[in-house]
Motif scaffolding. Structure first.
Motif, PDB file in Angstrom:
ATOM      1  N   ASP A  84      -4.658   3.106  -7.778  1.00 11.92           N
ATOM      2  CA  ASP A  84      -3.874   3.479  -6.508  1.00 11.92           C
ATOM      3  C   ASP A  84      -5.368   3.014  -5.899  1.00 11.92           C
ATOM      4  O   ASP A  84      -5.686   1.677  -4.969  1.00 11.92           O
TER       5      ASP A  84
ATOM      6  N   THR B 200       0.495  -1.527  -0.093  1.00 15.50           N
ATOM      7  CA  THR B 200      -0.229   0.398   0.169  1.00 15.50           C
ATOM      8  C   THR B 200       0.646   0.886   0.390  1.00 15.50           C
ATOM      9  O   THR B 200       2.133   1.228   0.585  1.00 15.50           O
ATOM     10  N   LYS B 201       0.303   2.256  -0.814  1.00 16.72           N
ATOM     11  CA  LYS B 201       1.439   3.287  -1.032  1.00 16.72           C
ATOM     12  C   LYS B 201       0.699   4.394  -0.288  1.00 16.72           C
ATOM     13  O   LYS B 201      -0.597   4.710   0.347  1.00 16.72           O
TER      14      LYS B 201
END
Length: 265
Positions: free
Chosen positions: A255, A104-105
């Motif tokens: 994302d 996860t960014k």
């Protein structure tokens, strides 16, 4: 003889002198280090505690000791009181990141001056976790750093330490304590450290719900976070997430869509 070779010779002598077939626990004391170093004609380590620390947290035990463990078991060293220790057989469950875990960014909120001068060690890792509120994100609890590098004494255990302590409160008003262990580079998480974190919380803040957390730096600037529980058969991982600190523009619409799909799952 190098330091690690000396350490291995001494710890091996201590174990084999006390171990008998079938034993699952082997007690020894700090004074045994000096006793067996003299017998082996090995110069005594300047810091006796460094030898114990090395095998509890960093270095593998000698093969002669590992050979006395059963299948899928391993020996660890637990504290057993002041200047007292115990070899104990436990299930062999390495604590390490799952390389297949999704990443996860997270927009990097680390202050620039901190990022510029940070070192590649546990304290730098803890700073990134703290500034980016990764404990909050991971646990879903509003958290605050209470104390860094806590060292204390727990009855029937001895001196213990943890890298950082957080406290937190959730939407229902429940209070939590989060002991944090941090590992960078090739350092590995150890079962003993997690056990000690639970012991610290039970002794210091028994009214708070303890949730033991570990942070491990990985390649490509990824930080793995773990949560543990005390099960009947030992320490178990109950949750694991991987986060990558990036510039805000690197978090794309694709994302965000993928993260929403995770929530739906």
């Amino acid at each position: 003889m190098g330091k690690q070779s000396r350490y291995s010779s001494i710890i091996e002598k201590i174990f084999l002198s006390k171990f008998k077939a079938g034993m699952r626990e082997v007690d020894f004391q700090r004074e045994d280090i000096a006793k067996f170093a003299e017998e082996l004609k090995i110069s005594l380590p300047k810091n006796l505690g460094d030898l114990i620390y090395s095998f509890r947290y960093r270095k593998a035990l000698p093969e002669s000791i590992k050979a006395e463990a059963g299948e899928k078991e391993m020996w660890i060293i637990r504290p057993a009181g002041r200047a007292k220790y115990r070899f104990v057989l436990v299930p062999d469950r390495p604590l390490g990141p799952n390389k297949n875990m999704a990443v996860t960014k997270v927009p990097d909120a680390t202050p620039g001056i901190v990022a510029k001068y940070s070192f590649n060690d546990e304290q730098a890792l803890l700073a990134k976790v703290r500034y980016n509120r990764l404990i909050d994100i991971f646990t879903g609890v509003t958290c605050y750093s209470l104390q860094n590098h806590l060292r204390t004494t727990v009855p029937d255990v001895g001196q213990v330490e943890t890298d950082e302590i957080y406290v937190g409160v959730d939407k229902k008003g429940v209070h939590y304590v989060f002991p944090i262990q941090a590992k960078s580079g090739n350092d590995k998480l150890g079962i003993v450290q997690i056990e000690q974190d639970f012991a610290i919380c039970a002794h210091k803040v028994p009214a708070l719900q303890c949730r033991s957390i570990a942070a491990q730096s990985m390649d490509d600037c990824v930080i793995a976070l773990f949560e543990f529980e005390q099960a009947e058969d030992g320490i178990r991982v109950v949750s694991e997430r991987h986060y990558k600190l990036v510039s805000p523009e690197e978090v794309t619409d694709a994302d965000l869509s993928a993260y929403r799909s995770r929530l739906a799952d």
